[in-house]
Design a protein around this motif. Sequence first.
Motif, PDB file in Angstrom:
ATOM      1  N   TYR A  59       0.826  -1.196   0.000  1.00 21.04           N
ATOM      2  CA  TYR A  59       0.000   0.000   0.000  1.00 21.04           C
ATOM      3  C   TYR A  59       0.866   1.253   0.000  1.00 21.04           C
ATOM      4  CZ  TYR A  59      -3.986  -2.925   1.327  1.00 21.04           C
ATOM      5  OH  TYR A  59      -4.985  -3.884   1.354  1.00 21.04           O
ATOM      6  N   GLY A  60       0.358   2.290  -0.642  1.00 24.41           N
ATOM      7  CA  GLY A  60       0.990   3.585  -0.509  1.00 24.41           C
ATOM      8  C   GLY A  60       0.779   4.106   0.901  1.00 24.41           C
ATOM      9  N   ASP A  61       1.722   4.880   1.392  1.00 22.72           N
ATOM     10  CA  ASP A  61       1.653   5.336   2.772  1.00 22.72           C
ATOM     11  C   ASP A  61       0.382   6.145   3.053  1.00 22.72           C
ATOM     12  OD1 ASP A  61       5.249   5.946   3.111  1.00 22.72           O
ATOM     13  OD2 ASP A  61       4.046   4.132   3.388  1.00 22.72           O
ATOM     14  N   SER A  62      -0.076   6.905   2.097  1.00 20.32           N
ATOM     15  CA  SER A  62      -1.207   7.794   2.341  1.00 20.32           C
ATOM     16  C   SER A  62      -2.542   7.075   2.453  1.00 20.32           C
ATOM     17  CB  SER A  62      -1.292   8.850   1.232  1.00 20.32           C
ATOM     18  OG  SER A  62      -1.506   8.224  -0.022  1.00 20.32           O
ATOM     19  N   VAL A  63      -2.589   5.811   2.082  1.00 21.36           N
ATOM     20  CA  VAL A  63      -3.870   5.088   2.110  1.00 21.36           C
ATOM     21  C   VAL A  63      -3.879   3.944   3.110  1.00 21.36           C
ATOM     22  CG1 VAL A  63      -4.234   5.667  -0.310  1.00 21.36           C
ATOM     23  CG2 VAL A  63      -3.340   3.402   0.299  1.00 21.36           C
ATOM     24  N   LYS A  64      -2.747   3.688   3.745  1.00 22.65           N
ATOM     25  CA  LYS A  64      -2.689   2.578   4.702  1.00 22.65           C
ATOM     26  C   LYS A  64      -3.715   2.783   5.810  1.00 22.65           C
ATOM     27  CE  LYS A  64       2.171   1.328   4.010  1.00 22.65           C
ATOM     28  NZ  LYS A  64       3.539   1.325   4.590  1.00 22.65           N
ATOM     29  N   GLY A  65      -4.434   1.709   6.113  1.00 23.98           N
ATOM     30  CA  GLY A  65      -5.449   1.767   7.155  1.00 23.98           C
ATOM     31  C   GLY A  65      -6.806   2.239   6.677  1.00 23.98           C
ATOM     32  N   ARG A  66      -6.871   2.770   5.443  1.00 28.43           N
ATOM     33  CA  ARG A  66      -8.155   3.252   4.917  1.00 28.43           C
ATOM     34  C   ARG A  66      -8.616   2.453   3.696  1.00 28.43           C
ATOM     35  NH1 ARG A  66      -8.431   8.196   2.747  1.00 28.43           N
ATOM     36  NH2 ARG A  66      -6.232   8.254   2.121  1.00 28.43           N
ATOM     37  N   PHE A  67      -7.665   2.014   2.894  1.00 26.66           N
ATOM     38  CA  PHE A  67      -7.979   1.284   1.674  1.00 26.66           C
ATOM     39  C   PHE A  67      -7.601  -0.184   1.840  1.00 26.66           C
ATOM     40  CE2 PHE A  67      -7.474   5.022  -1.557  1.00 26.66           C
ATOM     41  CZ  PHE A  67      -8.342   5.777  -0.791  1.00 26.66           C
ATOM     42  N   THR A  68      -8.359  -1.055   1.184  1.00 25.79           N
ATOM     43  CA  THR A  68      -8.065  -2.482   1.199  1.00 25.79           C
ATOM     44  C   THR A  68      -8.147  -3.030  -0.217  1.00 25.79           C
ATOM     45  OG1 THR A  68      -8.994  -2.717   3.422  1.00 25.79           O
ATOM     46  CG2 THR A  68      -8.688  -4.724   2.135  1.00 25.79           C
ATOM     47  N   ILE A  69      -7.091  -3.705  -0.632  1.00 26.51           N
ATOM     48  CA  ILE A  69      -7.085  -4.331  -1.947  1.00 26.51           C
ATOM     49  C   ILE A  69      -7.333  -5.822  -1.788  1.00 26.51           C
ATOM     50  CG2 ILE A  69      -4.574  -4.752  -2.007  1.00 26.51           C
ATOM     51  CD1 ILE A  69      -4.707  -4.016  -5.021  1.00 26.51           C
ATOM     52  N   SER A  70      -8.069  -6.383  -2.738  1.00 25.92           N
ATOM     53  CA  SER A  70      -8.320  -7.825  -2.741  1.00 25.92           C
ATOM     54  C   SER A  70      -8.468  -8.273  -4.189  1.00 25.92           C
ATOM     55  CB  SER A  70      -9.579  -8.148  -1.936  1.00 25.92           C
ATOM     56  OG  SER A  70     -10.711  -7.523  -2.504  1.00 25.92           O
ATOM     57  N   ARG A  71      -8.444  -9.572  -4.385  1.00 23.63           N
ATOM     58  CA  ARG A  71      -8.621 -10.083  -5.744  1.00 23.63           C
ATOM     59  C   ARG A  71      -9.334 -11.422  -5.716  1.00 23.63           C
ATOM     60  NH1 ARG A  71      -2.827 -11.015  -8.434  1.00 23.63           N
ATOM     61  NH2 ARG A  71      -3.985 -12.322  -9.906  1.00 23.63           N
ATOM     62  N   ASP A  72     -10.007 -11.687  -6.815  1.00 25.37           N
ATOM     63  CA  ASP A  72     -10.673 -12.961  -7.034  1.00 25.37           C
ATOM     64  C   ASP A  72      -9.957 -13.603  -8.214  1.00 25.37           C
ATOM     65  OD1 ASP A  72     -12.319 -15.053  -7.863  1.00 25.37           O
ATOM     66  OD2 ASP A  72     -14.143 -14.017  -7.227  1.00 25.37           O
ATOM     67  N   ASN A  73      -9.081 -14.559  -7.941  1.00 32.44           N
ATOM     68  CA  ASN A  73      -8.285 -15.157  -9.002  1.00 32.44           C
ATOM     69  C   ASN A  73      -9.141 -15.915 -10.016  1.00 32.44           C
ATOM     70  OD1 ASN A  73      -5.806 -14.175  -8.047  1.00 32.44           O
ATOM     71  ND2 ASN A  73      -5.534 -15.923  -6.683  1.00 32.44           N
ATOM     72  N   ALA A  74     -10.231 -16.478  -9.570  1.00 35.62           N
ATOM     73  CA  ALA A  74     -11.111 -17.209 -10.488  1.00 35.62           C
ATOM     74  C   ALA A  74     -11.740 -16.275 -11.515  1.00 35.62           C
ATOM     75  CB  ALA A  74     -12.187 -17.944  -9.708  1.00 35.62           C
ATOM     76  N   LYS A  75     -11.944 -15.017 -11.115  1.00 30.95           N
ATOM     77  CA  LYS A  75     -12.564 -14.036 -12.003  1.00 30.95           C
ATOM     78  C   LYS A  75     -11.540 -13.066 -12.599  1.00 30.95           C
ATOM     79  CE  LYS A  75     -17.001 -14.034  -9.559  1.00 30.95           C
ATOM     80  NZ  LYS A  75     -18.006 -13.190  -8.843  1.00 30.95           N
TER      81      LYS A  75
END
Length: 116
Positions: A59-75
């Motif tokens: 994560y970029g420092d400015s978004v840590k704790g506020r943004f969450t990234i995730s992925r669906d490998n099947a899609k």
Amino acid sequence: QVQLVESGGGLVQAGGSLRLSCAASGSIFGFNVMGWYRQAPGKQRELVASITSSGSTSYGDSVKGRFTISRDNAKNTVYLQMNSLKPEDTAVYYCKVTIATGWNYWGQGTQVTVSS
């Protein structure tokens, strides 16, 4: 040919939330790394967050704790959940994927505007 389809941008008030999605297709190698970058007017493009196929995140420092990234490998889809948005988060958000050959591909961008 790799194609990226982004969705989820828009206008939101400060403190609100948005969820971005990026669906990738067209790679026989799969997608090793998927992520989001952003570029505000007059500023350089910067990393927001990235995630590997095994789930490791950055994560970029400015978004840590506020943004969450995730992925669906099947899609072959990557998501960015953005909470506690601030006016300084206003930017065009770009999806980026890296395939096994090391080649990078970018989406067309989606506008996120946070009003104060």
